[in-house]
Design a protein around this motif. Sequence first.
Motif, PDB file in Angstrom:
ATOM      1  N   LYS A   2     -12.071  11.292   4.283  1.00  0.00           N
ATOM      2  CA  LYS A   2     -10.641  11.073   4.032  1.00  0.00           C
ATOM      3  C   LYS A   2     -10.120  12.000   2.933  1.00  0.00           C
ATOM      4  O   LYS A   2     -10.718  12.119   1.860  1.00  0.00           O
ATOM      5  CB  LYS A   2     -10.402   9.618   3.616  1.00  0.00           C
ATOM      6  CG  LYS A   2     -10.792   8.593   4.681  1.00  0.00           C
ATOM      7  CD  LYS A   2      -9.907   8.676   5.908  1.00  0.00           C
ATOM      8  CE  LYS A   2     -10.185   7.524   6.865  1.00  0.00           C
ATOM      9  NZ  LYS A   2      -9.399   7.623   8.108  1.00  0.00           N
ATOM     10  N   SER A   3      -8.965  12.618   3.216  1.00  0.00           N
ATOM     11  CA  SER A   3      -8.324  13.519   2.257  1.00  0.00           C
ATOM     12  C   SER A   3      -7.015  12.961   1.726  1.00  0.00           C
ATOM     13  O   SER A   3      -6.433  13.530   0.811  1.00  0.00           O
ATOM     14  CB  SER A   3      -8.032  14.877   2.922  1.00  0.00           C
ATOM     15  OG  SER A   3      -9.187  15.436   3.455  1.00  0.00           O
ATOM     16  N   TRP A   4      -6.548  11.882   2.315  1.00  0.00           N
ATOM     17  CA  TRP A   4      -5.221  11.339   2.024  1.00  0.00           C
ATOM     18  C   TRP A   4      -5.414  10.004   1.311  1.00  0.00           C
ATOM     19  O   TRP A   4      -6.049   9.087   1.840  1.00  0.00           O
ATOM     20  CB  TRP A   4      -4.476  11.163   3.339  1.00  0.00           C
ATOM     21  CG  TRP A   4      -3.020  10.828   3.250  1.00  0.00           C
ATOM     22  CD1 TRP A   4      -2.231  10.775   2.136  1.00  0.00           C
ATOM     23  CD2 TRP A   4      -2.173  10.490   4.350  1.00  0.00           C
ATOM     24  NE1 TRP A   4      -0.950  10.444   2.467  1.00  0.00           N
ATOM     25  CE2 TRP A   4      -0.876  10.261   3.831  1.00  0.00           C
ATOM     26  CE3 TRP A   4      -2.379  10.366   5.723  1.00  0.00           C
ATOM     27  CZ2 TRP A   4       0.195   9.910   4.618  1.00  0.00           C
ATOM     28  CZ3 TRP A   4      -1.315  10.026   6.527  1.00  0.00           C
ATOM     29  CH2 TRP A   4      -0.025   9.798   5.992  1.00  0.00           C
ATOM     30  N   LEU A   5      -4.849   9.884   0.130  1.00  0.00           N
ATOM     31  CA  LEU A   5      -5.015   8.658  -0.653  1.00  0.00           C
ATOM     32  C   LEU A   5      -4.496   7.420   0.067  1.00  0.00           C
ATOM     33  O   LEU A   5      -4.992   6.311  -0.143  1.00  0.00           O
ATOM     34  CB  LEU A   5      -4.341   8.810  -2.015  1.00  0.00           C
ATOM     35  CG  LEU A   5      -5.106   9.676  -3.026  1.00  0.00           C
ATOM     36  CD1 LEU A   5      -4.272   9.942  -4.259  1.00  0.00           C
ATOM     37  CD2 LEU A   5      -6.429   9.009  -3.395  1.00  0.00           C
ATOM     38  N   HIS A   7      -4.967   6.723   3.136  1.00  0.00           N
ATOM     39  CA  HIS A   7      -6.091   6.250   3.943  1.00  0.00           C
ATOM     40  C   HIS A   7      -7.222   5.731   3.067  1.00  0.00           C
ATOM     41  O   HIS A   7      -7.909   4.774   3.439  1.00  0.00           O
ATOM     42  CB  HIS A   7      -6.595   7.376   4.847  1.00  0.00           C
ATOM     43  CG  HIS A   7      -5.910   7.417   6.172  1.00  0.00           C
ATOM     44  ND1 HIS A   7      -6.498   6.979   7.328  1.00  0.00           N
ATOM     45  CD2 HIS A   7      -4.671   7.827   6.517  1.00  0.00           C
ATOM     46  CE1 HIS A   7      -5.661   7.116   8.338  1.00  0.00           C
ATOM     47  NE2 HIS A   7      -4.538   7.636   7.868  1.00  0.00           N
ATOM     48  N   HIS A  43      -6.771  14.090   8.117  1.00  0.00           N
ATOM     49  CA  HIS A  43      -5.426  13.924   7.541  1.00  0.00           C
ATOM     50  C   HIS A  43      -5.205  14.874   6.354  1.00  0.00           C
ATOM     51  O   HIS A  43      -4.458  14.544   5.433  1.00  0.00           O
ATOM     52  CB  HIS A  43      -5.197  12.475   7.097  1.00  0.00           C
ATOM     53  CG  HIS A  43      -5.090  11.504   8.230  1.00  0.00           C
ATOM     54  ND1 HIS A  43      -3.952  11.365   8.982  1.00  0.00           N
ATOM     55  CD2 HIS A  43      -5.985  10.636   8.743  1.00  0.00           C
ATOM     56  CE1 HIS A  43      -4.144  10.442   9.913  1.00  0.00           C
ATOM     57  NE2 HIS A  43      -5.379   9.998   9.788  1.00  0.00           N
ATOM     58  N   GLY A  47      -2.397  14.589   3.393  1.00  0.00           N
ATOM     59  CA  GLY A  47      -2.937  14.340   2.067  1.00  0.00           C
ATOM     60  C   GLY A  47      -2.526  15.402   1.073  1.00  0.00           C
ATOM     61  O   GLY A  47      -2.192  15.099  -0.085  1.00  0.00           O
ATOM     62  N   TYR A  48      -2.528  16.650   1.528  1.00  0.00           N
ATOM     63  CA  TYR A  48      -2.144  17.758   0.645  1.00  0.00           C
ATOM     64  C   TYR A  48      -0.671  17.651   0.260  1.00  0.00           C
ATOM     65  O   TYR A  48      -0.304  17.902  -0.887  1.00  0.00           O
ATOM     66  CB  TYR A  48      -2.415  19.096   1.336  1.00  0.00           C
ATOM     67  CG  TYR A  48      -2.166  20.297   0.457  1.00  0.00           C
ATOM     68  CD1 TYR A  48      -3.177  20.797  -0.362  1.00  0.00           C
ATOM     69  CD2 TYR A  48      -0.920  20.923   0.424  1.00  0.00           C
ATOM     70  CE1 TYR A  48      -2.957  21.895  -1.184  1.00  0.00           C
ATOM     71  CE2 TYR A  48      -0.687  22.010  -0.386  1.00  0.00           C
ATOM     72  CZ  TYR A  48      -1.706  22.492  -1.192  1.00  0.00           C
ATOM     73  OH  TYR A  48      -1.474  23.567  -2.006  1.00  0.00           O
ATOM     74  N   SER A  50       1.006  14.947   0.019  1.00  0.00           N
ATOM     75  CA  SER A  50       1.169  13.796  -0.860  1.00  0.00           C
ATOM     76  C   SER A  50       0.590  14.045  -2.250  1.00  0.00           C
ATOM     77  O   SER A  50       1.210  13.701  -3.266  1.00  0.00           O
ATOM     78  CB  SER A  50       0.496  12.572  -0.231  1.00  0.00           C
ATOM     79  OG  SER A  50       0.460  11.488  -1.125  1.00  0.00           O
ATOM     80  N   ALA A  55      -6.438  16.167  -2.562  1.00  0.00           N
ATOM     81  CA  ALA A  55      -6.876  16.718  -1.280  1.00  0.00           C
ATOM     82  C   ALA A  55      -7.865  17.865  -1.479  1.00  0.00           C
ATOM     83  O   ALA A  55      -8.892  17.952  -0.794  1.00  0.00           O
ATOM     84  CB  ALA A  55      -5.667  17.183  -0.471  1.00  0.00           C
TER      85      ALA A  55
END
Length: 241
Positions: A2-5, A7, A43, A47-48, A50, A55
């Motif tokens: 996971k790269s998106w907080l 998630h 994602h 994520g980047y 956000s 990310a």
Amino acid sequence: GKSWLLHVRHALRTTPEENLRMITDSVRFLRSRGLEVIYDAEHFFDGYRSDPRYALATLRAAEDAGAQCLTLCDTNGGMLPHEIESVVRTVRTAVRAPLGIHAHNDSEAGVANSLAAVRAGATLIQGTINGYGERCGNANLCSIIPNLQIKMGLRVVTDRQLRSLTETSRYIGEMANLGPNEHLPYVGRAAFAHKGGVHVSAMQRHSGTYEHVAPALIGNQRRILMSELSGRANVVLKARE
């Protein structure tokens, strides 16, 4: 990984720090068993957008643990080519490992996003034959391969393999028990079908007037159709055929 907080907190229900440890432990375990690791940053683009610092931290965690390729995923399929190209260029300067791209087609931009990533430095493309995949599908390799090789001058398959692309597309469709999409670019039955009389008349003189590539390059063929739009050239060519 996971790269998106969003998630990390709601799908994994864990902390940002624990997520980084899970990425590190997973990649390190696989590498310790002598396996090649292509790390998919799920994602990543959302994520980047956000939180770019976090990310990138997930990518560095995978890279430091030994991942040999970092694939940036547009898992929701919502990005556009100019956004993809900009982010990939930035990431290219932030990590050492080769980059990949994994694009979904929810914005009808899966192929374009994949090509934009290549322009920005990605060297691995994930996709599927005929674009099969979740929701609106994945990036269609039947369009990506000829675009890379014929239009962008990148040698990705042999000429013989390129000529088998149409046959491959139809074979995979049969294996998947899905009817062929006749309007797919390059490999569809309609991709090089000509109906209008003016079109066909011009095609008689020079195929480049209404064809962007020669159909034989990808194993497809030109089709001349008869309809109320047909002219003399249609009738003559059909008779010869």
